[in-house]
Design a protein around this motif. Structure first.
Motif, PDB file in Angstrom:
ATOM      1  N   LYS A 166       0.911  -1.219  -0.143  1.00 33.60           N
ATOM      2  CA  LYS A 166       0.041   0.169   0.095  1.00 33.60           C
ATOM      3  C   LYS A 166       0.858   1.263  -0.206  1.00 33.60           C
ATOM      4  O   LYS A 166       0.599   2.269  -0.765  1.00 33.60           O
ATOM      5  N   GLY A 167       1.928   1.273   0.789  1.00 33.91           N
ATOM      6  CA  GLY A 167       2.731   2.522   0.759  1.00 33.91           C
ATOM      7  C   GLY A 167       3.558   2.692  -0.604  1.00 33.91           C
ATOM      8  O   GLY A 167       3.523   3.519  -1.121  1.00 33.91           O
ATOM      9  N   ALA A 188      -4.288   8.866  -0.009  1.00 31.03           N
ATOM     10  CA  ALA A 188      -4.443   7.927   1.188  1.00 31.03           C
ATOM     11  C   ALA A 188      -5.086   6.573   0.603  1.00 31.03           C
ATOM     12  O   ALA A 188      -6.014   6.385   0.411  1.00 31.03           O
ATOM     13  N   VAL A 189      -3.959   5.579   0.969  1.00 31.76           N
ATOM     14  CA  VAL A 189      -4.370   4.267   0.778  1.00 31.76           C
ATOM     15  C   VAL A 189      -4.453   3.584   1.838  1.00 31.76           C
ATOM     16  O   VAL A 189      -3.525   3.212   2.548  1.00 31.76           O
ATOM     17  N   ILE A 231       3.236   9.229   5.224  1.00 29.14           N
ATOM     18  CA  ILE A 231       3.064   8.827   6.672  1.00 29.14           C
ATOM     19  C   ILE A 231       2.363   7.549   6.796  1.00 29.14           C
ATOM     20  O   ILE A 231       1.398   7.262   5.854  1.00 29.14           O
ATOM     21  N   SER A 232       2.722   6.288   7.327  1.00 31.66           N
ATOM     22  CA  SER A 232       2.128   5.195   7.455  1.00 31.66           C
ATOM     23  C   SER A 232       1.960   4.685   8.839  1.00 31.66           C
ATOM     24  O   SER A 232       3.041   5.063   9.625  1.00 31.66           O
ATOM     25  N   MET A 275       8.933   3.195   2.158  1.00 34.99           N
ATOM     26  CA  MET A 275       9.599   2.742   3.410  1.00 34.99           C
ATOM     27  C   MET A 275       8.917   3.070   4.568  1.00 34.99           C
ATOM     28  O   MET A 275       8.975   2.331   5.708  1.00 34.99           O
ATOM     29  N   THR A 276       7.980   4.118   4.695  1.00 37.60           N
ATOM     30  CA  THR A 276       7.120   4.299   5.739  1.00 37.60           C
ATOM     31  C   THR A 276       6.411   2.947   5.974  1.00 37.60           C
ATOM     32  O   THR A 276       6.190   2.711   7.306  1.00 37.60           O
TER      33      THR A 276
END
Length: 332
Positions: A166-167, A188-189, A231-232, A275-276
């Motif tokens: 998803k990221g 926004a996933v 951001i995750s 990466m997040t």
């Protein structure tokens, strides 16, 4: 097992009639979750449509629960034959293996051998015996990449891209929007969010972090997301079952095959959604101190909530994070 993922980050609306009129949002169910793209002009709709098409295409490649996906074909042929895959799938797996090395296996894309034993819809938790029988099949260093082929050398090995796809998708969607000339947008996933530039007025996109023990609309912190950052959030409240007073959740430690303990929410913030997403998982598994040290060394900040409700903000996240209150943790 069909996976269901709730929206773990909520975009905070900023008052002001002028700006509200200048923002458009399109929401679809893609990659087995809710995806929203926020943009600034009706003329940008074709770019937004292409971004959604890109996400839908990636879903057909990466979905480990679809037997026809490329990831499933790699898993089905484990211990049998290398599988030729598309550039997208090869890139995702290559990135995942690199991050696995950087996190010394705290994030491990081959955790599927044990993680896919859990079925949170059916409230099925594998036995310790079942887990131990599969642990030897986990190990990112076993994966072989050759030209455009991927090979899992042991029968029963499985790739689970759930902690990175998803990221990665958010990054790719932003790339599409950028290629069309957009300057301001937000993808926004679910809980993996990537900004393209700032808001139209030059201010940061304000992203809320959900209270891990509150309701779906309860926000305990706000992050002022820098331009082009992501951001995750990983949390033990996304998919879980409580059995005999113990919370079993979907963030599985590749070293034990069991849900990671000690933390209940990790938000990772930095330049790249790929990466997040994966680092949020790695920090959750490593624990606050070791995980924060790792994230900071890679140029990423974290906001962490432990199982007592204590909130910790790493140095790279401090200047952009507002803590509204301390989450209250009761029960498992």
């Amino acid at each position: 097992m069909k996976r269901f993922i709730v929206l773990v980050l909520i975009i905070i609306a900023i008052s002001g009639c002028t700006e509200k009129r200048s923002l458009y949002r399109q929401t679809e169910f893609v990659m087995d979750t809710i995806v929203t793209i926020t943009y600034t002009s009706e003329k940008d709709r074709p770019a937004v449509e292409e971004a959604f098409r890109t996400l839908k295409r990636l879903e057909t490649l990466f979905n480990a629960f679809d037997p026809a996906s490329e990831v499933s074909r790699v898993n089905q042929n484990a211990g049998i034959v290398p599988v030729e895959v598309s550039k997208d799938t090869f890139d995702l797996i290559t990135r995942a293996l690199d991050i696995s090395r950087k996190t010394t296996g705290a994030f491990d894309i081959t955790v599927g051998a044990v993680s896919l034993l859990y079925d949170f819809e059916k409230k099925t938790i594998p036995s310790i015996t079942e887990i131990k029988a599969r642990l030897g099949l986990v190990g990112y260093e076993k994966v072989k990449l050759m030209d455009s082929k991927v090979f899992l050398p042991l029968k029963g090995m499985k790739i689970d891209p759930g902690g990175i796809a998803k990221g990665y998708g958010a990054d790719r969607a932003v790339d599409v929007l950028k290629a069309h000339g957009l300057k301001h947008a937000l993808v926004a996933v679910a809980g993996d969010i990537k900004a393209l530039g700032t808001r139209p007025d030059g201010t940061a996109w304000r992203i809320g972090i959900r209270d891990p023990r509150g309701g779906g609309d309860d926000i305990f912190a706000i992050v002022n997301l820098p331009s082009n950052w992501a951001i995750s959030t990983s949390g033990d409240y996304e998919r879980y079952v409580i059995k005999d007073g113990v919370r079993y959740h979907h963030i599985i430690d590749p070293r034990t095959g069991l849900p990671a303990r000690g933390l209940i929410s990790v938000s990772c913030i930095g330049p790249e959604g790929t990466m997040t997403d994966s680092l949020a998982t790695a920090v959750f598994i490593l624990g606050r101190q070791e995980g924060e040290k790792l994230a900071e060394s890679l140029g990423y900040g974290v906001v962490v909530v432990d199982d007592k409700g204590e909130v910790y903000v790493s140095p790279k996240a401090k200047a952009i994070t507002e803590i509204l209150y301390k989450p209250e943790v009761k029960g498992p």
